[in-house]
Scaffold this active site. Structure first.
Site, PDB file in Angstrom:
ATOM      1  CG  ASP A  34      40.079 -33.470 -30.921  1.00  0.00           C
ATOM      2  OD1 ASP A  34      39.047 -33.363 -31.598  1.00  0.00           O
ATOM      3  OD2 ASP A  34      40.633 -32.493 -30.360  1.00  0.00           O
ATOM      4  CG  ASN A  91      29.733 -31.450 -32.667  1.00  0.00           C
ATOM      5  OD1 ASN A  91      28.849 -32.066 -32.066  1.00  0.00           O
ATOM      6  ND2 ASN A  91      30.933 -31.232 -32.153  1.00  0.00           N
ATOM      7  CG  HIS A 104      35.008 -33.634 -37.727  1.00  0.00           C
ATOM      8  ND1 HIS A 104      34.749 -32.464 -38.398  1.00  0.00           N
ATOM      9  CD2 HIS A 104      34.816 -33.365 -36.410  1.00  0.00           C
ATOM     10  CE1 HIS A 104      34.421 -31.516 -37.530  1.00  0.00           C
ATOM     11  NE2 HIS A 104      34.443 -32.044 -36.309  1.00  0.00           N
ATOM     12  CG  HIS A 106      34.112 -35.360 -32.121  1.00  0.00           C
ATOM     13  ND1 HIS A 106      35.148 -34.568 -31.668  1.00  0.00           N
ATOM     14  CD2 HIS A 106      33.372 -34.576 -32.950  1.00  0.00           C
ATOM     15  CE1 HIS A 106      35.026 -33.351 -32.191  1.00  0.00           C
ATOM     16  NE2 HIS A 106      33.954 -33.329 -32.967  1.00  0.00           N
TER      17      HIS A 106
END
Ligand code: AMP
Ligand code: ZN
Length: 119
Positions: A34, A91, A104, A106
């Site tokens: 990230d 999310n 995606h 995390h």
């Protein structure tokens, strides 16, 4: 609203049109660092094929996404955060905090992450 795959940021990263710090790649999944890390280890794991998010998977795109937890566990080992513990989150939508509308996950770890799931 999702960008078309031609304009989508993570599609561009998957196609190597935008540089990223790739830590893992296979035919259908990509993992990269990230750009604004929230923890000592903060990776993004994406299916290369475009889906907007978890609510948009199809029979064609779901199998690659279903492999992500297992890949996360392997990357947690590789990154040295397996013993300390880690978090895998996606999310979904605006209230879920999603800002890039290409599915995606995390992978976060390397420090105590706390118990709060929302502020
Ligand atoms: P989310 O808010 O869940 O949609 O997560 C999007 C994530 O993408 C954020 O954590 C951003 O820091 C990250 N991000 C945005 N642009 C890039 C980029 N070019 N390379 C790597 N990560 C990025
Ligand atoms: Zn995309």
């Amino acid at each position: 609203m999702s960008a078309p795959a031609s304009e989508c940021l993570f599609c561009k990263i998957a196609r190597k049109e935008i540089p990223s710090a790739i830590v893992y790649e296979d035919d259908t999944l990509l993992a990269f660092k990230d750009i604004f890390p929230q923890a000592p280890v903060h990776l993004l794991i994406i299916p290369k094929a475009h889906s907007e998010g978890l609510a948009d998977l199809t029979p064609e795109t779901a199998p690659a996404a279903a492999r992500i937890p297992q890949l996360a566990a392997k990357l947690a080992l590789d990154q040295g955060i397996q013993s300390g513990g880690w978090r895998l989150i996606s999310n979904c939508g605006a209230d879920g905090g999603q800002t890039v509308f290409h599915l995606h996950f995390h992978l976060l770890g390397g420090k105590p992450l706390g118990g709060k799931l929302c502020q």
